[in-house]
Design a protein around this motif. Structure first.
Motif, PDB file in Angstrom:
ATOM      1  N   GLN A   1     -43.429  -9.420 -10.297  1.00  0.00           N
ATOM      2  CA  GLN A   1     -42.144  -8.876 -10.731  1.00  0.00           C
ATOM      3  C   GLN A   1     -42.330  -8.218 -12.093  1.00  0.00           C
ATOM      4  O   GLN A   1     -43.038  -8.754 -12.955  1.00  0.00           O
ATOM      5  CB  GLN A   1     -41.101  -9.974 -10.872  1.00  0.00           C
TER       6      GLN A   1
ATOM      7  N   TRP B   1     -39.855  -6.793 -15.108  1.00  0.00           N
ATOM      8  CA  TRP B   1     -38.525  -6.565 -15.684  1.00  0.00           C
ATOM      9  C   TRP B   1     -38.715  -5.760 -16.959  1.00  0.00           C
ATOM     10  O   TRP B   1     -39.504  -6.146 -17.832  1.00  0.00           O
ATOM     11  CB  TRP B   1     -37.833  -7.887 -16.031  1.00  0.00           C
TER      12      TRP B   1
ATOM     13  N   THR C   1     -31.619  -6.159 -19.254  1.00  0.00           N
ATOM     14  CA  THR C   1     -32.876  -6.344 -18.520  1.00  0.00           C
ATOM     15  C   THR C   1     -32.649  -7.194 -17.275  1.00  0.00           C
ATOM     16  O   THR C   1     -33.106  -6.863 -16.175  1.00  0.00           O
ATOM     17  CB  THR C   1     -33.926  -7.021 -19.422  1.00  0.00           C
TER      18      THR C   1
ATOM     19  N   ALA D   1     -32.658  -6.294 -13.194  1.00  0.00           N
ATOM     20  CA  ALA D   1     -33.488  -7.059 -12.264  1.00  0.00           C
ATOM     21  C   ALA D   1     -32.665  -7.598 -11.097  1.00  0.00           C
ATOM     22  O   ALA D   1     -33.167  -7.737  -9.978  1.00  0.00           O
ATOM     23  CB  ALA D   1     -34.174  -8.211 -12.995  1.00  0.00           C
TER      24      ALA D   1
END
Length: 271
Positions: free
Chosen positions: A102, A104, A123, A127
């Motif tokens: 992932q 972000w 942020t 996400a």
């Protein structure tokens, strides 16, 4: 927004600009992870002179995933020395590896500098796929859906409500004594937010590595810095990497940033 040719050429690569005849239309801001490298006369400029610095980032990421362990990197450089390009090339390198992870990405905003969670809140919203101006009920559903991947029952309610509070997606508190009490006590709210953040991130990092990029941290805020510090401490044996990029004034705003967590310094000198 309509702009002329000169203004369009000066816009950063993170903006989506569409040419319409002799003028251009500024449409929106691109997803920062997908923004293209800068171009010169329509051609992408080569990425040179940063092999040593890029190798440092690669080595930190390798340590994060092989440990696993949580690590932070701070890249400090004056304006115009290529921090955004450096970040872009690192993200592109990660994408080329084809690994599951992932990413972000958040960016400091000069107009919101110092505001609580000024970097971290947008942020997380990005996400979670929460768009600006989205209806509260829709945003709440997205928060619960994401948190529900890891939690259920009372834990789902607790963490979803507190993460919602953090990112500006407030939940009703009529049936939540805990949330109602936290809203009446700032110290209790701070403690509960930190605990919910740590619990959630622990699960997010359980299966795949998580990279959190904070660009322009010189326009950041103490609350974001504190929550990142808590995550680095609490998730020290999880594959979590934090990459912060900032101008030199960040050292005055946040001296010894995450120093107790063994932050790696990767400065960018002039080319």
């Amino acid at each position: 927004i309509w702009v002329d040719e000169v203004a369009a050429g000066l816009l950063d690569s993170r903006f989506l600009v569409r040419a319409v005849g002799t003028v251009s239309e500024l449409r929106s801001e691109k997803d920062q992870g997908d923004a293209a490298a800068r171009t010169l006369l329509g051609k992408a400029t080569p990425f040179v002179g940063r092999a040593t610095e890029m190798t440092s980032l690669m080595n930190v990421f390798a340590a994060v995933t092989s440990g696993p362990q949580a690590k932070a990197v701070l890249t400090v450089a004056p304006e115009g020395t290529g921090k955004s390009r450096f970040r872009f090339e690192f993200v592109r390198w990660l994408a080329a590896r084809g690994e599951k992870l992932q990413i972000w990405i958040g960016r400091g905003d000069m107009m919101r500098a110092g505001s609580p969670f000024a970097i971290l809140a947008p942020t997380i919203r990005k996400a979670l796929g929460i768009a600006d101006g989205e209806a509260p009920v829709v945003a709440q559903a997205k928060v619960r859906e994401r948190i529900g991947l890891h939690f259920a029952g009372a834990e789902l309610d607790r963490i979803a409500e507190l993460i919602g509070e953090l990112i500006g997606v407030p939940f009703p508190d009529e049936n939540s004594v805990q949330l109602r009490a936290a809203r009446l006590n700032s110290k209790l709210m701070a403690d509960q937010l930190c605990r919910a953040w740590e619990d959630w991130l622990l699960e997010e990092c359980r299966e795949v590595p998580l990279l959190i990029i904070l660009d322009d941290l010189q326009w950041g805020d103490q609350q974001t810095v504190d929550l990142i510090d808590a995550a680095l401490r609490h998730l020290r044996d999880r594959p979590l990497m934090v990459l912060a990029l900032a101008r030199p004034e960040v050292n005055e705003l946040f001296p010894k940033l995450w120093a107790e967590r063994g932050t790696t310094q990767v400065p960018l000198g002039e080319l």
